[in-house]
Write an enzyme that holds these catalytic residues in place. Structure first.
Site, PDB file in Angstrom:
ATOM      1  N   HIS A  56       0.824  -1.213   0.000  1.00  0.00           N
ATOM      2  CA  HIS A  56       0.000   0.000   0.000  1.00  0.00           C
ATOM      3  C   HIS A  56       0.857   1.261   0.000  1.00  0.00           C
ATOM      4  CE1 HIS A  56      -3.294  -2.681   0.714  1.00  0.00           C
ATOM      5  NE2 HIS A  56      -2.846  -3.031   1.904  1.00  0.00           N
ATOM      6  N   HIS A 218      -6.978  -4.486  -1.398  1.00  0.00           N
ATOM      7  CA  HIS A 218      -6.247  -5.741  -1.581  1.00  0.00           C
ATOM      8  C   HIS A 218      -6.674  -6.441  -2.865  1.00  0.00           C
ATOM      9  CE1 HIS A 218      -6.496  -5.053   2.837  1.00  0.00           C
ATOM     10  NE2 HIS A 218      -5.202  -5.241   2.727  1.00  0.00           N
TER      11      HIS A 218
END
Length: 329
Positions: A56, A218
Site C-alpha cells: 500500500h 487488496h
C-alpha cells in the site's frame, strides 16, 4: 509476472531497507521484523502506531515522522503483521503518555493489533485503539466484518498525529481519531488488477471494457462489475454513494483523490475536476484537496475518493505541521 524485484521472499525486507536508506532523517528500522520508527523518538507525548500488509506504499512507513505516526509495522504483501511485530513496535515508541493504535478494519489486522495491545498493557504501557472503516462500498467481505478501512486512514494519521504533537492526552487523541473516522467516507473503482508477487498472477481479470466498482485495497471484489464509463460518470457514481451515506450538506470538506498505484496523475486531476464541480453545485465547500498516491494496491489501475467533514478543530489539525517522507504540511 514482470516486476523489478530480486526474489519474492525478499520483497518486503528489501523495500523497507530501501525506504530507510532513502529517508534516514525520518526513519530507522528495528532489528525485529519490518518495523520502522521515527529516527528521533518522541518523548512525553502520545505515540501513534499503524500498519498492515505491505503493498500500500507509501502507507504506512511513509507517514512516520513529525505530526503523524511514530511507528509503522509492515506484514507481507496484503497480509497482516503478526502480534509480535506490532508488540515490538509499541515497545519501541511507547512513552509515559501512552500509545494509540490506528487499525484498518480487516479481521487479521484488528485481531493482531488487539493481541499486541494486550501484551503491551501487561508491560504497563497504556494502549488504546481506533478502527478505521471508511469504505462505503462493501459492508462485509472475505477480509472483514463490517466496512473496510481504506484511504481515509491517512486523514486519521494526520489529524490524530497533529493533536498528539500538542501534548494532548491519550483519551483526547483517541477521541479526535474517532471523530475523523465518524466523518470520513471513501469509495473506489479499478480498471486493471494488481499482481501479488507471491501469487505471480493478477488477483482477478477485467476485459478492456470492464471496471470493478467498490474495489478494495487488496484487490478484493467490490459491489459489482460493469461496462467502463467516462471519468465524469464514474466520479458521479462514486460520489453519489458517498453523499448518500453521510450528510455533507452545507459542510466544509477535505477531499482526497487517491491513486491505486498505476493511475496517471493526469487522470486523477480529471477526476478531481469533476469532484470540485459536483461539490460546488451541491453547496459543499472544499477546504483542502489532496491528489496523489496515498494508499495504493501495488500496481492496480484505479482510484478512490474520500470526503472528510471538517470543523474548526479538524481544519486546524489538518493544517498543522507534518514532516514525513510521504506527507508534508
Amino acid at each position: 509476472m514482470k516486476k523489478f524485484i530480486n526474489a519474492v521472499e525478499q520483497v518486503e525486507d528489501q523495500m523497507i531497507q530501501g525506504m530507510v536508506k532513502a529517508y534516514p532523517q525520518y526513519l530507522r528500522k528495528l532489528d525485529s521484523g519490518n518495523i520502522v520508527v521515527r529516527s528521533q523518538k518522541k518523548e512525553h507525548k502520545v505515540a501513534l502506531i499503524s500498519g498492515g500488509g505491505s503493498g500500500h506504499e507509501p502507507a504506512h512507513g511513509g507517514y512516520v515522522g513529525t505530526g503523524m505516526l511514530d511507528a509503522a509495522v509492515a506484514g507481507a504483501v496484503f497480509t497482516s503483521p503478526t502480534p509480535d511485530q506490532v508488540y515490538e513496535g509499541i515497545k519501541a515508541v511507547a512513552t509515559d503518555a501512552g500509545v494509540l493504535m490506528i487499525v484498518k478494519n480487516y479481521t487479521g489486522d484488528v485481531m493482531n493489533f488487539e493481541m499486541a495491545g494486550e501484551m503491551a498493557e501487561i508491560d504497563g504501557i497504556a494502549v488504546k485503539q481506533v478502527v478505521v472503516n471508511d469504505d462505503v462500498a462493501v459492508k462485509d467481505s472475505l477480509y472483514t466484518v463490517g466496512r473496510r478501512g481504506v484511504a481515509g486512514t491517512v486523514f486519521v494519521h494526520k489529524i490524530a498525529g497533529a493533536l498528539a504533537e500538542t501534548g494532548a492526552d491519550l483519551d483526547a487523541v483517541q477521541a479526535v481519531a474517532q471523530k475523523v473516522i465518524n466523518q470520513v467516507r471513501t469509495m473506489g473503482a479499478a480498471i486493471r488488477p494488481c499482481t501479488v508477487p507471491a501469487a505471480g498472477k493478477p488477483g482477478f481479470e477485467l476485459s478492456d471494457t470492464e471496471m470493478e466498482v467498490g474495489i478494495g485495497i487488496h484487490g478484493e471484489p467490490g459491489t459489482h462489475r460493469e461496462e467502463l464509463k467516462t471519468a465524469d460518470e464514474i466520479t458521479d457514481m462514486l460520489l453519489q454513494h458517498i453523499l448518500d451515506d453521510f450528510d455533507y450538506s452545507g459542510s466544509e470538506v477535505a477531499v482526497m483523490v487517491n491513486g491505486a498505484g498505476a493511475t496517471p496523475l493526469m487522470e486523477l486531476f480529471i477526476i478531481n475536476n469533476r469532484i470540485a464541480d459536483v461539490l460546488a453545485e451541491k453547496g459543499i465547500k472544499v477546504y483542502k484537496t489532496f491528489v496523489g498516491e496515498y494508499m495504493t494496491s501495488i500496481e492496480m489501475e484505479g482510484f478512490s475518493i474520500s470526503l472528510l467533514k471538517l470543523d474548526d478543530q479538524l481544519k486546524e489539525l489538518l493544517d498543522a505541521e507534518a514532516d514525513t517522507p510521504a506527507f508534508k504540511a
